[in-house]
Structures are given as C-alpha cells and as structure tokens.
Scaffold this active site. Sequence first.
Site, PDB file in Angstrom:
ATOM      1  N   GLU A   1       0.809  -1.226   0.000  1.00 21.58           N
ATOM      2  CA  GLU A   1       0.000   0.000   0.000  1.00 21.58           C
ATOM      3  C   GLU A   1       0.839   1.272   0.000  1.00 21.58           C
ATOM      4  OE1 GLU A   1      -0.728  -2.644   1.846  1.00 21.58           O
ATOM      5  OE2 GLU A   1      -2.716  -3.229   1.152  1.00 21.58           O
TER       6      GLU A   1
ATOM      7  N   HIS B   1     -11.853  -4.910   8.538  1.00 23.72           N
ATOM      8  CA  HIS B   1     -12.343  -4.830   7.155  1.00 23.72           C
ATOM      9  C   HIS B   1     -13.718  -4.180   7.102  1.00 23.72           C
ATOM     10  CE1 HIS B   1      -9.204  -7.864   6.809  1.00 23.72           C
ATOM     11  NE2 HIS B   1      -9.178  -7.659   5.513  1.00 23.72           N
TER      12      HIS B   1
END
Lengths: 321, 325
Positions: B59, B128
């Site tokens: 990321e 999540h």
Amino acid sequence: MQYSKEFLRKLYKDLLDARLFEQKMVDIYALGKIPGHIHSGVGDEACFVGTLATRKEGDYIKPTHRLTGAARLAGMEWNDILAELLGKVGGNALGMGGVLHIVDLDKGLLGFSGTLACDAGIANGAALKIQNTEPPVDNIVYLFFGDGTSSRGPIHEAMNMAAVWKLPVLFICDNNQFAISTPASYGVSVPNVSVRAAAYGMPGVTADGSDVLDVYEKARSLVEGIRAGNGPALLECKNYRWRGHFEGDQCKYRDASVTEEWMKKDSVAKLEKILIDNDVMTQDEIDAQRQKVDGELEAAIALAEAMPEPTVEDLYRNLYV
Amino acid sequence: MHTTYLNAVGDALREEMRRDPNTVMFGEDIAEFGNIFGVTRGMLEEFGPKRIRNTPIAETSIIGTAIGAAETGLRPIAELMYADFALVCFSEIFHLVAKWRFMHGSKYRLPLVIRCAMGSSNGAGSEHSNCVESLFMHAPGLTIISPSTAYDAKGLLKSAIRSDNPVFFCEHKQLYQTKEDIPDEEYTLPIGVADIKREGSDCTIVAVGLMVRRALEAADILAKEGIHAEVFDPRTLVPFDKETLFNSVRKTHHCVIVEESNKTNGIGAEISAILMEELYDELDGPVARVAAPDVPIPYNIALEHYCVPDAARIAEAVRAQLAHD
C-alpha cells in the site's frame, strides 16, 4: 587519463558547489538565519555528484535530507535555493516547505518527504510515466535514501514493485553509517546495503562514497543497464557522516578520532589532487573557483534575506489547485 | 439505464480511461481478477497491461507511485482494496498526498484518485469494516468524496478523475449491489456540492454513504407519524457544502447527524461543531449524533448490526430532537 578535461571540470564544479553550499548552510545556521533544523551533507557529496554525473535530460531525481545541495546539482539557481531555505515567499514553496523541499519540477526534482522512506514509491510513479511514454524513452529515476531509511518498509515495497514492473529506477543508498545516533553496524542487518538487491532480483553494487570517480563508474555501469530496459538497480555509496545528524548534535555516541580518520578521505581533496596531477586545473584556478562559488552564495544569501516574508494569505495559495 | 452502484463506478472508470490516455489504474488484484468485488472486470482486456496494473501487496508503494505518476503528467487511479488498508499508508496519504503541493509549490499538481471499498458488510470483522473519512478530514489538501447512490458515485468519480487535486474516494461495500436508474448519456457532478435526498420541514438528518439509505428509511417511518425529515447528503466531505446544510437547518431548526463510524471525533463531531459555531441562533435544540458506539466493529453479525446505526435508531433520535420544541 580516461576522462575528458571538460568532464572533470564539470564534476569538480558540482562537487565544490555541493561542498561549499553544505558548509555555508552550517555557517549561516549558526548565525540564526535558517529556521528549524538542517542536516548538513558535508562529506556526503560524492555519492550524489558521482551518481548524477550519469544523468541526462528528462531523468528524475528524488533527493534526501542529506544533501540539500542536490537541488543545485539538479540545476537550480542559488537564489531560488536560498529563498526557500530561508523560508521566504520567493521560494519554490513560498517558504512553506523549507530545507527539505527545495525543488523544481522543471529540473526533474520529484520532491521529498521528511517522513523518511514514505516517498520511496514516488520514484516508481515517475518511472511508470517514463515506461508508458510513447515513443519509448530511455530516461531513468534516481532515488536517494540513507542507511537509516534502508530499514523502513516503504523502501522494500518500492524496490520489490520496481523489480516486478521492471521500472527504470536507480536506488542509491547514501550509507554514511549513521541513522541519527544509531550506527549501521547495529541498525542494518548486513554489512553492505547493496546485498539486499539480490532479494529483489536486481543488481547491487557498493561504491566508495568518498571517491566521486568510483561512484561515477559504478553508477554508470548500473545506469547503462537500466536505460537498456533491464529494470532497477541498487547502488550503495559507503562513507561516513562528518557532522551530527542535525546542527547541535554533539555526536557523543561515537569516537571523534574515527570521524577524523574518515574525514581524511575527503572527496573534494581527492578530486583536486587528480585535477592538479593531470593538469586539468591549477591550484590558482581551484582557489578562484572556490572564491567564485563563495561569492555567489553570499550574494544569494543577501538577496534571500532581503526578500519579503510570506503572508497569512500565502498559507492557502498552494493548498489546492 | 438501470444499474448497480458497482457498475456505475466501473462505467465511470471505463469512460474516463477512454477519454484520457494519461489515466492509469493500479492496485491489488485489479487486473485479471477484476478487483475483489468485480469493479474493474474487463478493464485489463480493454486498456492493456500498461494502463491496468496489478501491484504486489504494497500500500505505501501504491500511494507513492500515484504521487510520482501524477506529478509527472499521468492521471493515476490508485485502488486500496479496503478503506481499512488506507491506514497502512496513512503517512503517505496524510503527509505526502495532502501536503505535496503545499510543501513543494505550485508546479506540483497531484491529479490522482485513491479509491477504496469501505464500511460494514456482514461479518467482515474489525479490520475490514471501517469508514475512515473522518481520519482524513484532518488532512488539509485532500478532497474526500463518499457517495451514497449509483448516480452520485458515477458523476462524482468522473469529476474526481478530472480534478487536479488529490481525491480520496470511498465506495460503500453494502451499496455496490443497490440499483437505480441513471442517465444513459454522459454526465459529471460537481465536487463540493451536497444533495438534499429528501425534502422535509421538521428536522435535518445529515447522513453519509450507507447511512443515507438508512436515513431515508427513517424518514419513511417518521412520515407515517407526521414528522417530515429532510435528508442531507454532503456527498463531498471535503470541501463541505456548508451553505446547503445551513439553508436546510434554517428551515428545520433541528439536526441529527448519522454516521457509521465511531462517535468520538467522527464526522458528526465536526459538523455539529460547525453548526454550533456558525448557526447557533437557528437551532431549537442541541445537535444530536447517531453513530457506532466506541468499540471496534465486531465479527458477530447481531452485534455488528447493533453497532451500525439503523433506521429505527435514526428515527428515535429525530423524535428526541423534536421533543425539545
């Protein structure tokens, strides 16, 4: 002598520009002219100068905190450099960026993050632009980082992704053996950062960071491969940080006599000897060159000091397009 | 055309990729796999491997790459699979993306979009399920968009891609399969303009993302009781359309702010403070917040549903507001 006189004179000009600027920063910081902190790169210049001697039009550079003078090597004028360094409105970032952000995109400077290594991926982005250019070009991106930064995740992510995408990036580790007070012998798990290149399937080489011609030769060989489309490479320039991490750092964590020994391996003195021995420049010419640069710097400092300060309105000028 | 929010996002990406050859997309599993929700399916085949690129799980490098590509002339669309992962590269977004132009000067433009799928989705667990807009609202320099409908998602994403400022674009997972009619012809929507999703005179409900649907359900419930709630969807959190909100509250004199994330330091905290500071005289009662309690979103589905505000909780908050009259 395998080098042209013109090449050596240019190399010396760059090396001296970098040296005298890094030294001048120290001098005027002591006088209170620079806000915040500076990280003088006196002693680290050959890594940047030797590597960037392989540069050509259209290449990009992602510098580090330890060679503010990299802006000069990229082609910026002293006046522009000093304006941002002194936090004046005439600087590239209106004085909002400061010492770490003296850049000009037109000179190929991509910018820099003071949160070290967070900017590693930026080289890949510029390299992606190069790779997607039609018709193809053989430009590359130079990404400089230090031995301290070599421990951070984003550097590893960037090297892996650059290798996966075969991007034209030269990763350059300016290994001056100190991350603030932590020696590389403690903080870096391998004797040479360059061996990590193998983990990403790219070539890795260590150069003598106190010898600008050794750096140049090793960079040249790696750059040739990158321009040929072989993907990224890692160059490590091994040297020793002459001064503290920042000005005011007393370096009590290390032995001053070791520092003094390393300082004898002075890249500028070495090159000056080569220039004189090979009749490229005389001592008088060298002295004149030093005086010339010093005069340029003093003039740029005076000019920057006379510049207006940014206003409150300037805070908002570059926040959004 | 009758289409899903997911397809509206995909169509926006495809249209803009066709329109501008400088657009590129990269992220985890977006190429052959077509993104884990199917948003980018078929795009590798249409645009080729130079413009549609899978990344390793990296990321920080995804965001760094977006910055470098944007400042050198591309228009990158970077995908972070889940909004939660934006925290892996929080520093890259907060310090670099947001501040790049400020720190380096006007030659540095970042026409980039960071897309991510956010929010609760029935058992995705604590890492999540997050909505992260409020974390990034603290980073001047960013534009933050969080659309609640297919129409808004498409029009705003197209504008985001064309924007010369960096945009953080949040797509709600539970909205991906919602359907509505959107125009067949091309359109864009302006960034920074809110939308009144339902008009009413008694209380303004500010809601974002999935909460807009729940606020509309609450308004239906309240209508049966003779309470007319107005549903205000900011669509863009930064820049925030204060004027439209103020006009709504000048009419209703009450405000309930609904968000999916934790209450503390959330979107509601900011918006209610704006109302206190700038519109106090128009309020007939304290601004109320409906948000997740200050716990991580749990895996257990019943408890997840307890945490994420629903129509009943929103309706109850509106009734309590009106009790101040």
